[in-house]
Write an enzyme that holds these catalytic residues in place. Sequence first.
Site, short mmCIF file in Angstrom:
data_model
loop_
_atom_site.label_atom_id
_atom_site.label_comp_id
_atom_site.label_asym_id
_atom_site.label_seq_id
_atom_site.Cartn_x
_atom_site.Cartn_y
_atom_site.Cartn_z
N ASP A 9 26.41 3.85 50.13
CA ASP A 9 25.90 3.82 48.76
C ASP A 9 24.89 2.67 48.62
OD1 ASP A 9 25.93 4.16 45.83
OD2 ASP A 9 27.14 2.33 45.83
N ASP A 11 23.74 0.95 45.06
CA ASP A 11 24.06 -0.03 44.01
C ASP A 11 25.49 -0.54 44.12
OD1 ASP A 11 21.54 0.10 42.82
OD2 ASP A 11 22.09 1.86 41.64
N LYS A 162 28.49 13.88 45.98
CA LYS A 162 28.01 13.13 47.14
C LYS A 162 28.65 13.63 48.43
CE LYS A 162 26.83 8.59 45.14
NZ LYS A 162 27.14 7.15 45.21
N ASP A 185 31.56 1.54 46.59
CA ASP A 185 32.19 0.56 45.70
C ASP A 185 32.72 1.14 44.40
OD1 ASP A 185 30.04 -0.60 43.25
OD2 ASP A 185 29.36 0.87 44.71
N ASP A 189 31.64 7.24 44.37
CA ASP A 189 31.62 7.18 45.84
C ASP A 189 32.85 7.84 46.46
OD1 ASP A 189 29.21 5.75 45.85
OD2 ASP A 189 30.26 3.84 45.64
#
EC number: 3.1.3.18
Length: 234
Positions: A9, A11, A162, A185, A189
């Site tokens: 990921d 951010d 994702k 995080d 995710d």
Amino acid sequence: MNIDAIAVDIDGTITDNKRRLCYSAMEAIRKAEDAGVPTIIVTGNIVTYAYATLVLLGASGGVVGENGGVIFKENYNNNQIKTVVDRTYVNAADKHLKERLGSKFDKNISNDNMYRLTESVFYKTITKKELEEGLKGFEYLDKIELYDSGFALHVTDKRVNKGSSLKYLCNENGIDMENVMAMGDSENDEAFLKEAGMKVAVGNAEDFLKKNSDYVCKNNYGDGVKEAIEKFVL
């Protein structure tokens, strides 16, 4: 376990809490690339932003953008962005939210929405609960998902995430998901971490992600990414 690819990921994972790219993550990703292990960017961001990050990192695995809505990899799909779903249900959700929220909709929808091909994004100046309230009575509520990426709120098509798009990209490129190390995080995710053979949560990750990971980094953000790559890849 042999790690054949890294999925990460942006951010809050390879960037810090001010959204600055962490040099430690960049350095580790480049070392992995030099060792023959590509990195795939998996993000809720627009594909152009994600691809720019991929290039700056020196990574080669491609991009899963907009929470799985779009895929891009050089020398794949005739170098065209692959749109996994269209905006039919998302556009309908936007219309419903605008009718319910009025000016609050216009004030909080992200400026980069014009570049998004498959989802809509809202600044966190509006809460997830407010959007959930706004979506009440929406005809296609079962067709959409509302994600909190930690930095924004995303209205996406439920048919993709994702994880499903990462799996598709890996399959197209001959990479077994059991040999993928995935790092993240936040809430959005979870979908791609659970598809990977090695699930890693950086030190600043949300608690539920840590509980469902194979390894929790001692370090935060990019330092955590570096830690995991050095431990499992290099």
